[in-house]
Write a protein that holds these residues in place. Structure first.
Motif, short mmCIF file in Angstrom:
data_model
loop_
_atom_site.label_atom_id
_atom_site.label_comp_id
_atom_site.label_asym_id
_atom_site.label_seq_id
_atom_site.Cartn_x
_atom_site.Cartn_y
_atom_site.Cartn_z
N ASP A 219 106.87 62.64 20.98
CA ASP A 219 107.31 61.44 21.67
C ASP A 219 107.32 60.24 20.72
O ASP A 219 106.65 60.21 19.70
CB ASP A 219 106.41 61.18 22.87
N SER A 220 108.07 59.22 21.12
CA SER A 220 108.26 58.06 20.25
C SER A 220 106.99 57.25 20.05
O SER A 220 106.87 56.52 19.07
CB SER A 220 109.36 57.15 20.84
N SER A 221 106.02 57.38 20.97
CA SER A 221 104.81 56.58 20.83
C SER A 221 103.97 57.00 19.63
O SER A 221 103.08 56.27 19.21
CB SER A 221 103.96 56.65 22.11
N ARG A 222 104.26 58.15 19.06
CA ARG A 222 103.55 58.56 17.84
C ARG A 222 103.79 57.56 16.72
O ARG A 222 102.90 57.29 15.91
CB ARG A 222 104.02 59.95 17.40
N VAL A 223 104.99 57.02 16.66
CA VAL A 223 105.31 56.03 15.63
C VAL A 223 104.48 54.78 15.82
O VAL A 223 103.93 54.21 14.87
CB VAL A 223 106.82 55.69 15.65
N LEU A 224 104.35 54.32 17.07
CA LEU A 224 103.54 53.14 17.36
C LEU A 224 102.09 53.36 16.95
O LEU A 224 101.46 52.48 16.34
CB LEU A 224 103.63 52.80 18.84
N ARG B 20 109.44 48.50 11.31
CA ARG B 20 110.77 49.09 11.50
C ARG B 20 110.77 50.52 10.96
O ARG B 20 110.20 50.80 9.92
CB ARG B 20 111.82 48.27 10.76
N LYS B 21 111.44 51.40 11.69
CA LYS B 21 111.64 52.77 11.22
C LYS B 21 112.98 53.25 11.75
O LYS B 21 113.30 53.05 12.92
CB LYS B 21 110.52 53.70 11.71
N VAL B 22 113.75 53.88 10.87
CA VAL B 22 115.04 54.44 11.26
C VAL B 22 115.04 55.92 10.97
O VAL B 22 114.75 56.35 9.84
CB VAL B 22 116.20 53.76 10.50
N SER B 23 115.33 56.72 11.99
CA SER B 23 115.48 58.16 11.80
C SER B 23 116.93 58.53 12.11
O SER B 23 117.75 57.67 12.44
CB SER B 23 114.53 58.93 12.71
N ARG B 24 117.23 59.79 12.01
CA ARG B 24 118.61 60.23 12.26
C ARG B 24 119.01 59.96 13.71
O ARG B 24 120.17 59.64 13.98
CB ARG B 24 118.75 61.71 11.94
N LYS B 25 118.06 60.04 14.63
CA LYS B 25 118.39 59.91 16.05
C LYS B 25 117.97 58.58 16.67
O LYS B 25 118.59 58.11 17.62
CB LYS B 25 117.74 61.05 16.84
N LEU B 26 116.89 57.97 16.15
CA LEU B 26 116.30 56.81 16.81
C LEU B 26 116.02 55.69 15.82
O LEU B 26 115.84 55.92 14.63
CB LEU B 26 115.00 57.20 17.51
N VAL B 27 115.97 54.47 16.37
CA VAL B 27 115.47 53.32 15.62
C VAL B 27 114.26 52.77 16.37
O VAL B 27 114.27 52.66 17.60
CB VAL B 27 116.53 52.23 15.43
N TYR B 28 113.20 52.45 15.62
CA TYR B 28 111.95 51.97 16.19
C TYR B 28 111.67 50.59 15.62
O TYR B 28 111.79 50.37 14.41
CB TYR B 28 110.78 52.88 15.81
N TYR B 29 111.24 49.67 16.50
CA TYR B 29 110.90 48.33 16.06
C TYR B 29 109.62 47.87 16.75
O TYR B 29 109.38 48.19 17.92
CB TYR B 29 112.00 47.32 16.41
N LEU B 30 108.83 47.10 16.03
CA LEU B 30 107.72 46.38 16.63
C LEU B 30 107.98 44.89 16.38
O LEU B 30 108.06 44.45 15.23
CB LEU B 30 106.38 46.79 16.01
N TRP B 31 108.15 44.14 17.48
CA TRP B 31 108.46 42.72 17.42
C TRP B 31 107.26 41.92 17.91
O TRP B 31 106.82 42.09 19.04
CB TRP B 31 109.67 42.39 18.30
N ARG B 32 106.73 41.04 17.06
CA ARG B 32 105.63 40.17 17.46
C ARG B 32 106.20 38.91 18.11
O ARG B 32 107.11 38.28 17.58
CB ARG B 32 104.79 39.77 16.25
N TYR B 33 105.64 38.54 19.25
CA TYR B 33 106.13 37.37 19.97
C TYR B 33 105.39 36.12 19.50
O TYR B 33 104.15 36.08 19.49
CB TYR B 33 105.94 37.54 21.48
#
Length: 327
Positions: free
Chosen positions: A89-94, A279-292
């Motif tokens: 799942d994507s939360s592994r990246v987080l 930031r992380k870019v894979s073949r299928k997904l892009v992942y971002y963490l944005w600080r407010y």
């Protein structure tokens, strides 16, 4: 002597009545992607039909969605896409991103982290499971919501209509979607493969705008380094990560859209008050963490740099039409 008839062994009871439930078989990766794409396409067409007042076409599309399995089948396909055999799942990246910033205390109690102090409060929108990497880490106090809950522990709530947290804890009730739910805000909101599910560009923008109402940004000081609840915030050894938005999108939505690229997404998020810290870019997904960090224009909505219309920025064939509009 007449031939003896062979006595027939009775079937099992389950074989003698019509099937009422068939456990869905595992879909191939290609079939999973095809099902998800079809669902998104039908949802977009349905939104267009409803918006234009074409009730006959809307009814046809609703029937087609239902015959394809509806939201439940879409969720099952999404769950298969999150299985360990397909990358997890994507939360592994987080969790990987946060690991260096979170030190677990050997003497902490089971419900505390960060040197024995409070867990990070997370709102997980579009939650499909309760055993993802964030849940297993033990770092988070998670509230999970989805339009159609699939598991116990996931609330059936529409993010766009749920009451916002009251930072002062007054617990006041207000109009639908703007009442005070009597909770503190969250350190992090997760929108993993959620924004792309929204059927229209304006709705996607409204979802992104709404996130900041759920963040507990009043607890953070960005001007100087300080320690609070076991975490280091501010301009110290490492960029502060909280309060933040964990945003995951299908890679083509950003990397191959006529109307959106990373530069434009960054400007949109910057206007909303965010700074990209991961930031992380894979073949299928892009992942971002944005600080407010708070809106720079006093929080107005519209005009000037705050107006991001649907504008072609990447011409050429072979592009998709994914867009986000802020107004």
């Amino acid at each position: 002597m007449p031939p003896t008839k062979k006595r027939k062994t009775p079937n099992l009871l389950s074989h003698t009545r019509p099937p009422t439930f068939t456990k869905p078989s595992s879909l191939s990766s290609q079939a999973t992607r095809s099902l998800i794409r079809k669902h998104h396409t039908l949802q977009k067409k349905l939104h267009t039909a409803r918006h234009s007042g074409d009730s006959a076409n809307a009814e046809t599309l609703e029937q087609e969605l239902a015959s394809a399995g509806g939201l439940q089948t879409y969720q099952q396909a999404s769950l298969q896409g999150q299985s360990a055999s397909r990358g997890g799942d994507s939360s592994r990246v987080l969790v990987e991103w946060l690991r260096p910033s979170i030190a677990l205390s050997h003497n902490s109690s089971s419900d505390r982290v960060c040197g024995g102090r409070r867990k990070l409060k997370m709102l997980e929108v579009g939650a499909l499971r309760t055993d993802n990497a964030c849940a297993r880490s033990g770092w988070f106090d998670v509230r999970r919501i989805d339009l159609r809950a699939q598991h116990e522990g996931i609330e059936e709530v529409d993010f766009m209509e749920m009451d916002v947290p009251d930072q002062r804890g007054n617990g006041k009730e207000g109009e639908k979607g703007e009442g005070k739910e009597g909770r503190e805000g969250y350190d992090i909101v997760s929108l993993s493969l959620v924004v792309n599910y929204v059927g229209d560009p304006v709705g996607r923008g409204e979802m992104l705008k709404r996130v900041q109402k759920f963040l507990r940004f009043d607890d953070y000081n960005f001007g100087e380094e300080k320690e609070e609840d076991g975490l280091v915030f501010g301009g110290g050894r490492e960029l502060s990560l909280f309060p933040s938005l964990f945003l995951v999108l299908p890679a083509p939505c950003v990397m191959n859209s006529r109307y959106l690229d990373e530069e434009r997404l960054g400007r949109m998020m910057g206007w909303l008050g965010y700074v990209r810290v991961k930031r992380k870019v894979s073949r299928k997904l892009v992942y971002y963490l944005w600080r407010y960090e708070g809106r720079k224009d006093g929080g107005g909505s519209g005009g000037g740099m705050g107006s991001f219309k649907k504008q072609e920025i990447r011409p050429g064939g072979g592009r998709n039409n994914f867009a986000i509009v802020l107004q």
